[in-house]
Design a protein around this motif. Sequence first.
Motif, PDB file in Angstrom:
ATOM      1  N   ASP A 169       0.820  -1.219   0.000  1.00 44.14           N
ATOM      2  CA  ASP A 169       0.000   0.000   0.000  1.00 44.14           C
ATOM      3  C   ASP A 169       0.855   1.272   0.000  1.00 44.14           C
ATOM      4  O   ASP A 169       0.310   2.378   0.066  1.00 44.14           O
ATOM      5  CB  ASP A 169      -0.936   0.009   1.214  1.00 44.14           C
ATOM      6  CG  ASP A 169      -0.176   0.146   2.521  1.00 44.14           C
ATOM      7  OD1 ASP A 169       1.075   0.080   2.517  1.00 44.14           O
ATOM      8  OD2 ASP A 169      -0.835   0.339   3.567  1.00 44.14           O
ATOM      9  N   GLY A 170       2.185   1.113  -0.051  1.00 42.59           N
ATOM     10  CA  GLY A 170       3.028   2.298  -0.160  1.00 42.59           C
ATOM     11  C   GLY A 170       3.762   2.683   1.104  1.00 42.59           C
ATOM     12  O   GLY A 170       4.684   3.502   1.057  1.00 42.59           O
ATOM     13  N   ALA A 171       3.385   2.110   2.253  1.00 46.24           N
ATOM     14  CA  ALA A 171       4.118   2.421   3.485  1.00 46.24           C
ATOM     15  C   ALA A 171       5.537   1.869   3.363  1.00 46.24           C
ATOM     16  O   ALA A 171       5.739   0.784   2.834  1.00 46.24           O
ATOM     17  CB  ALA A 171       3.414   1.818   4.696  1.00 46.24           C
ATOM     18  N   VAL A 172       6.514   2.643   3.844  1.00 48.46           N
ATOM     19  CA  VAL A 172       7.918   2.236   3.724  1.00 48.46           C
ATOM     20  C   VAL A 172       8.475   1.904   5.109  1.00 48.46           C
ATOM     21  O   VAL A 172       8.430   2.733   6.015  1.00 48.46           O
ATOM     22  CB  VAL A 172       8.753   3.372   3.087  1.00 48.46           C
ATOM     23  CG1 VAL A 172      10.229   3.009   3.088  1.00 48.46           C
ATOM     24  CG2 VAL A 172       8.271   3.657   1.680  1.00 48.46           C
ATOM     25  N   LEU A 210       7.919  -8.491  12.327  1.00 49.40           N
ATOM     26  CA  LEU A 210       7.117  -7.717  11.377  1.00 49.40           C
ATOM     27  C   LEU A 210       6.789  -8.544  10.138  1.00 49.40           C
ATOM     28  O   LEU A 210       5.661  -8.515   9.640  1.00 49.40           O
ATOM     29  CB  LEU A 210       7.882  -6.471  10.948  1.00 49.40           C
ATOM     30  CG  LEU A 210       7.452  -5.158  11.567  1.00 49.40           C
ATOM     31  CD1 LEU A 210       8.385  -4.051  11.109  1.00 49.40           C
ATOM     32  CD2 LEU A 210       6.013  -4.800  11.221  1.00 49.40           C
ATOM     33  N   GLU A 211       7.786  -9.285   9.678  1.00 47.96           N
ATOM     34  CA  GLU A 211       7.558 -10.131   8.504  1.00 47.96           C
ATOM     35  C   GLU A 211       6.485 -11.160   8.813  1.00 47.96           C
ATOM     36  O   GLU A 211       5.573 -11.384   8.011  1.00 47.96           O
ATOM     37  CB  GLU A 211       8.874 -10.807   8.076  1.00 47.96           C
ATOM     38  CG  GLU A 211       9.740  -9.866   7.251  1.00 47.96           C
ATOM     39  CD  GLU A 211      11.185 -10.345   7.085  1.00 47.96           C
ATOM     40  OE1 GLU A 211      11.933  -9.664   6.355  1.00 47.96           O
ATOM     41  OE2 GLU A 211      11.556 -11.382   7.679  1.00 47.96           O
ATOM     42  N   ALA A 212       6.568 -11.747  10.002  1.00 45.29           N
ATOM     43  CA  ALA A 212       5.579 -12.753  10.393  1.00 45.29           C
ATOM     44  C   ALA A 212       4.185 -12.143  10.448  1.00 45.29           C
ATOM     45  O   ALA A 212       3.190 -12.799  10.165  1.00 45.29           O
ATOM     46  CB  ALA A 212       5.968 -13.370  11.731  1.00 45.29           C
ATOM     47  N   ALA A 213       4.116 -10.866  10.820  1.00 42.80           N
ATOM     48  CA  ALA A 213       2.821 -10.187  10.935  1.00 42.80           C
ATOM     49  C   ALA A 213       2.433  -9.504   9.623  1.00 42.80           C
ATOM     50  O   ALA A 213       1.509  -8.694   9.586  1.00 42.80           O
ATOM     51  CB  ALA A 213       2.878  -9.166  12.057  1.00 42.80           C
ATOM     52  N   GLU A 214       3.138  -9.846   8.565  1.00 38.43           N
ATOM     53  CA  GLU A 214       2.892  -9.244   7.252  1.00 38.43           C
ATOM     54  C   GLU A 214       2.854  -7.712   7.311  1.00 38.43           C
ATOM     55  O   GLU A 214       1.997  -7.070   6.707  1.00 38.43           O
ATOM     56  CB  GLU A 214       1.626  -9.811   6.617  1.00 38.43           C
ATOM     57  CG  GLU A 214       1.849 -11.260   6.236  1.00 38.43           C
ATOM     58  CD  GLU A 214       0.602 -11.938   5.680  1.00 38.43           C
ATOM     59  OE1 GLU A 214      -0.461 -11.303   5.680  1.00 38.43           O
ATOM     60  OE2 GLU A 214       0.737 -13.094   5.255  1.00 38.43           O
ATOM     61  N   PHE A 215       3.755  -7.163   8.096  1.00 35.15           N
ATOM     62  CA  PHE A 215       3.936  -5.721   8.207  1.00 35.15           C
ATOM     63  C   PHE A 215       2.699  -4.986   8.713  1.00 35.15           C
ATOM     64  O   PHE A 215       2.476  -3.839   8.366  1.00 35.15           O
ATOM     65  CB  PHE A 215       4.452  -5.137   6.881  1.00 35.15           C
ATOM     66  CG  PHE A 215       5.837  -5.605   6.570  1.00 35.15           C
ATOM     67  CD1 PHE A 215       6.930  -4.915   7.070  1.00 35.15           C
ATOM     68  CD2 PHE A 215       6.052  -6.765   5.854  1.00 35.15           C
ATOM     69  CE1 PHE A 215       8.213  -5.368   6.840  1.00 35.15           C
ATOM     70  CE2 PHE A 215       7.337  -7.222   5.626  1.00 35.15           C
ATOM     71  CZ  PHE A 215       8.425  -6.524   6.106  1.00 35.15           C
ATOM     72  N   ASP A 216       1.916  -5.696   9.527  1.00 36.82           N
ATOM     73  CA  ASP A 216       0.797  -5.032  10.191  1.00 36.82           C
ATOM     74  C   ASP A 216       1.307  -4.540  11.549  1.00 36.82           C
ATOM     75  O   ASP A 216       1.557  -5.325  12.459  1.00 36.82           O
ATOM     76  CB  ASP A 216      -0.357  -6.025  10.370  1.00 36.82           C
ATOM     77  CG  ASP A 216      -1.548  -5.370  11.020  1.00 36.82           C
ATOM     78  OD1 ASP A 216      -1.409  -4.217  11.508  1.00 36.82           O
ATOM     79  OD2 ASP A 216      -2.623  -5.986  11.044  1.00 36.82           O
ATOM     80  N   MET A 217       1.464  -3.223  11.675  1.00 33.89           N
ATOM     81  CA  MET A 217       2.024  -2.638  12.888  1.00 33.89           C
ATOM     82  C   MET A 217       1.213  -2.988  14.124  1.00 33.89           C
ATOM     83  O   MET A 217       1.730  -3.008  15.241  1.00 33.89           O
ATOM     84  CB  MET A 217       2.052  -1.119  12.727  1.00 33.89           C
ATOM     85  CG  MET A 217       3.348  -0.389  12.627  1.00 33.89           C
ATOM     86  SD  MET A 217       4.892  -1.202  12.690  1.00 33.89           S
ATOM     87  CE  MET A 217       5.354  -1.038  14.343  1.00 33.89           C
TER      88      MET A 217
END
Lengths: 107, 389
Positions: B339-342, B379-386
């Motif tokens: 979605d564009g978040a870096v 983060l990778e495990a959470a698919e980058f969901d903060m």
Amino acid sequence: MVKVTYVAADGTRTTVDAAPGSNVMQTALDNDVDGIVGECGGAMMCATCHCYVDDDWTEKTGERHDGEDDMLDCAADEVKETSRLSCQIKLTEDMDGLIVHLPEEQA
Amino acid sequence: MQNVVIIGAGQGGLQAAMSLRQEGFEGAITLIGAEKGLPYQRPPLSKAYLKTGDADALSLRPASFFEKKQITLVDGTHVEAIDRAARRVMAGDRSFDYDHLILATGTRNLRPPIPGAEQALDLRTLDDALRLRNALDRPMRCAVIGGGFIGLEFAAVARALGHEVTLAEAAPRLMARAVSPETSERFLALHRDMGSDIHLGDPVCAVRADGITLKSGTEIQADLVLMAAGVVPNSELAASAGLAVDNGVVVDTRMLTEDPAISALGDCAVFPDPVTGRAVRLESVQAATDHARLIAKRLVKQVDDPYGAVPWFWSDQADCKLQIAGLAAEGDDTILRPDGAVFRFAGDRLSAVETVNDAKTHMQTRKRLAQGPVARAALEAAEFDMAQV
Ligand SMILES: Cc1cc2nc3c(=O)[nH]c(=O)nc-3n(C[C@H](O)[C@H](O)[C@H](O)COP(=O)(O)OP(=O)(O)OC[C@H]3O[C@@H](n4cnc5c(N)ncnc54)[C@H](O)[C@@H]3O)c2cc1C
Ligand code: FES
């Protein structure tokens, strides 16, 4: 001029005169009302201007603006249905007498 | 402690005065500022103010506030020297005694040694912004030196107002010190779409009466030249008082200089990054105000906690609201979420998240980083969901 009343978390009420066109955050800072920080100067960046609009006034103050929800999600204190970022409530003539309640914590 | 003197009446200096009172300090507070008038916020100078010209909206607090809080504002007064032995600061024929001194002198615009540079305008103070605004009263060809936040914010406003804009950046990408290559690219596209002419990797080597000349030999015609090539910390006062200065006034984890009677904060202070220990100097409202709060707590409540606030920053360019949570170093790794978040990483640790028009991810990151470091694997495990780490 319109009157705005801020009710602090401990119940202290402060009523001030505000200029229509200003917003509820700026009015608080200009009048030294504790309980609103407004760190980002109203850029919708900080969520330190959280307030609860009094039930009788929610219709006049209207809906949350675009993006306000996301910022409020991270406000320091509980978010209720009446929660708003006070920097996004622009005062109009018909808001004379507006009452907002302030949370205990802003940051 | 009876007397606190603050040098610099900007965002951080004023916050220090306010926080001292909030913490219950009852002694004298003297806030000395070189600029005339009430302390004001700078962020709108390159944003809303250029459009509206509403200077009143910039004041951080009204005059009545200073009276009520018994904060003595000494405006239009430049402090010239600090006598550390006598605990006194000097300004012209006046002097002010202190028990504690807070340096909040900020930065000034960098003037690179290029011929003709003195013809360029600045954008640092309200006076600067007023001058720029007045110059933009008819269609202009603007040349901007520097593709950092301020140059780009100005470019976006000038384009929106219908002016021609050419911007030259010496580095190969925009905002290179502060954001990832991905975010640089995104904003390059934005500005080019708006019709700005952007030159990268091509330093300006001369400012002429009718424009600028780039190293490549390209000549750009312009009626107005804005110098936005970075800033220099105002640390001369500290240096001549014998305090350590290295790209700013050096302080420890408590924002204290080597002199226990002198603190420094905000744009002029170099402090240990709480996460890495690296000496950093941040130019943000967040740093200035959080530093100020920490200093006030230490002075009034004798709380000796180290500084640990999560850095955050924003920049408005056209309809793009860029937000940065955390602090990345220039070479940090980058992962772009669809979605564009870096997401930026220093080794295995999340260092910063850059978002555009995504306040939710920004705020989630700030909240999460305040609780402690986030590992890349998590983060990778959470698919980058903060929200899930
Ligand atoms: C155009 C512009 C846009 C910006 N946009 C953003 C943004 O979007 N988001 C963000 O987070 N930050 C932004 N910033 C940065 C932010 O404004 C600064 O980080 C912040 O103001 C720093 O506060 P400070 O108190 O350290 O310094 P300042 O606010 O700069 O105040 C320092 C003051 O000290 C005075 N001074 C210096 N030396 C002396 C002396 N010897 N005696 C007396 N007075 C002295 C100066 O005149 C000045 O008024 C922007 C800055 C500018 C210029
Ligand atoms: S003042 Fe920052 S969000 Fe309202």
